[in-house]
Design a protein around this motif. Structure first.
Motif, PDB file in Angstrom:
ATOM      1  N   GLY A 183     -27.714 -29.771  14.202  1.00  0.00           N
ATOM      2  CA  GLY A 183     -27.168 -30.951  14.872  1.00  0.00           C
ATOM      3  C   GLY A 183     -26.122 -31.610  13.995  1.00  0.00           C
ATOM      4  O   GLY A 183     -25.504 -30.970  13.150  1.00  0.00           O
ATOM      5  N   TRP A 203     -23.025 -44.106  20.673  1.00  0.00           N
ATOM      6  CA  TRP A 203     -23.744 -43.987  21.937  1.00  0.00           C
ATOM      7  C   TRP A 203     -23.479 -42.633  22.610  1.00  0.00           C
ATOM      8  O   TRP A 203     -24.416 -41.958  23.054  1.00  0.00           O
ATOM      9  N   TYR A 205     -22.632 -39.711  21.451  1.00  0.00           N
ATOM     10  CA  TYR A 205     -23.146 -38.507  20.798  1.00  0.00           C
ATOM     11  C   TYR A 205     -24.551 -38.709  20.222  1.00  0.00           C
ATOM     12  O   TYR A 205     -24.982 -37.962  19.354  1.00  0.00           O
ATOM     13  N   ARG A 206     -25.253 -39.680  20.757  1.00  0.00           N
ATOM     14  CA  ARG A 206     -26.576 -40.054  20.242  1.00  0.00           C
ATOM     15  C   ARG A 206     -27.577 -38.907  20.280  1.00  0.00           C
ATOM     16  O   ARG A 206     -28.439 -38.797  19.395  1.00  0.00           O
ATOM     17  N   ASN A 207     -27.479 -38.051  21.277  1.00  0.00           N
ATOM     18  CA  ASN A 207     -28.486 -36.998  21.432  1.00  0.00           C
ATOM     19  C   ASN A 207     -28.349 -35.869  20.411  1.00  0.00           C
ATOM     20  O   ASN A 207     -29.251 -35.040  20.282  1.00  0.00           O
ATOM     21  N   TYR A 208     -27.225 -35.842  19.692  1.00  0.00           N
ATOM     22  CA  TYR A 208     -27.014 -34.806  18.672  1.00  0.00           C
ATOM     23  C   TYR A 208     -27.359 -35.290  17.265  1.00  0.00           C
ATOM     24  O   TYR A 208     -27.411 -34.502  16.332  1.00  0.00           O
ATOM     25  N   ASN A 209     -27.599 -36.583  17.122  1.00  0.00           N
ATOM     26  CA  ASN A 209     -27.681 -37.188  15.794  1.00  0.00           C
ATOM     27  C   ASN A 209     -29.042 -37.005  15.139  1.00  0.00           C
ATOM     28  O   ASN A 209     -30.081 -37.248  15.752  1.00  0.00           O
ATOM     29  N   GLY A 240     -31.472 -45.312  20.621  1.00  0.00           N
ATOM     30  CA  GLY A 240     -32.749 -44.627  20.474  1.00  0.00           C
ATOM     31  C   GLY A 240     -32.985 -44.026  19.105  1.00  0.00           C
ATOM     32  O   GLY A 240     -33.954 -43.276  18.926  1.00  0.00           O
ATOM     33  N   TYR A 241     -32.127 -44.340  18.131  1.00  0.00           N
ATOM     34  CA  TYR A 241     -32.294 -43.751  16.800  1.00  0.00           C
ATOM     35  C   TYR A 241     -33.421 -44.454  16.050  1.00  0.00           C
ATOM     36  O   TYR A 241     -33.464 -45.676  15.941  1.00  0.00           O
TER      37      TYR A 241
END
Length: 288
Positions: A183, A203, A205-209, A240-241
């Motif tokens: 990721g 926001w 690219y949040r799902n890759y972090n 969501g982090y």
């Protein structure tokens, strides 16, 4: 959520350019724990020179987690990279990072990929350099999967490399490497320089972090210059982090004051946004 401080292991040559607390790990871990940090992100050059059990046991004794092992000085001090024109250097870079992955797996940590990915060269087609890097990243990701380690590629400003500067470019790389444990990580210092809107980028690219580096816009400790860290950290929370935030900062005016200054500024913000316990330490000194 953990607040961590970057720590150079003893195999890393001490230098002003190293963005980490440096010295004997017994002293380093005891000081960071006393200041109030939850963990230490390790910057490592050659794990073969370290006593892995001592590193792990010392961190545990001081109640510090180790979320990530950083590879920055593999390029910075050794000059190894995945996109080098010399195949032997590319191979050496992969082999060294695999050693770091094994070390990270032993510690229960993940691994970051920064400048070791390499750069574009004027006399080599960009696609060739890119494919060299993709092949290397696939190899290390395969090794990391066996160690239960995730690999996080960090976007870096154009002032340090011409290869993977934005999150959009990093996501393309993640997709091309196409490994479930590969990721990206977000470094606020670099995002501020390379993204049109840092909040939109976090926001989008949040799902890759997988991990976050914190530094002000002059690479000193947060609160030292101009970035709005309350807004930035709230943005990560909204996205969501809930992983580790690690400082990656110049040790200015010195590492003690930098560590204390970062905690004095970030502690109240993380308490407000995440509910992380914080009370000013009696060990903190004047950081002005």
């Amino acid at each position: 959520m953990k607040l961590c401080y970057q720590v150079a292991t003893p195999d890393v040559a001490i230098a002003p350019s190293v963005t980490a607390f440096q010295g004997d790990l017994e002293h380093t871990f005891s000081r960071l724990a006393a200041i109030g940090y939850d963990g230490a992100e390790l910057m490592t050059l050659n794990p073969a020179e370290l006593d892995w059990n001592t590193v792990k046991n010392t961190a545990e004794r001081y109640g510090l987690t180790i979320p990530l092992v950083c590879t920055g000085e593999v390029f910075g001090q050794l000059g190894l990279s995945f996109a080098h024109r010399d195949e032997s250097i590319r191979r050496a870079a992969v082999d060294r990072v695999k050693e770091i992955i094994a070390f990270a797996g032993f510690l229960g940590a993940n691994v970051n990929i920064g400048r070791v990915r390499g750069q574009y060269s004027d006399d080599i087609p960009k696609e060739q350099s890119y494919q060299w890097a993709v092949a290397a990243l696939q190899k290390i990701s395969n090794s990391a999967e066996k160690e239960n380690v995730k690999i996080a590629v960090e976007t870096v400003t154009i002032m340090q490399t011409n290869f993977i500067n934005t999150l959009e470019e990093a996501v393309r790389l993640v997709q091309d490497v196409n490994r479930p444990n590969f990721g990206l990580m977000m470094d606020v210092f670099h995002l501020n320089l390379e993204e049109k809107n840092i909040y939109d980028a976090i926001w989008k690219y949040r799902n890759y972090n997988l991990h976050v580096h914190l530094a002000d816009n002059n690479r000193r400790y947060p609160g030292h210059c101009g970035l709005d860290f309350l807004k930035i950290i709230q943005c990560f929370r909204n996205a969501g982090y809930d992983g580790a935030f690690s400082t990656e900062i110049f040790q200015i005016p010195d590492q003690e004051k930098a560590a204390q200054g970062a905690m004095a500024y970030l502690g109240p913000i993380l308490k407000k946004v995440y509910g992380r316990p914080y009370s000013p330490s009696a060990l903190e000194v004047d950081i002005s």
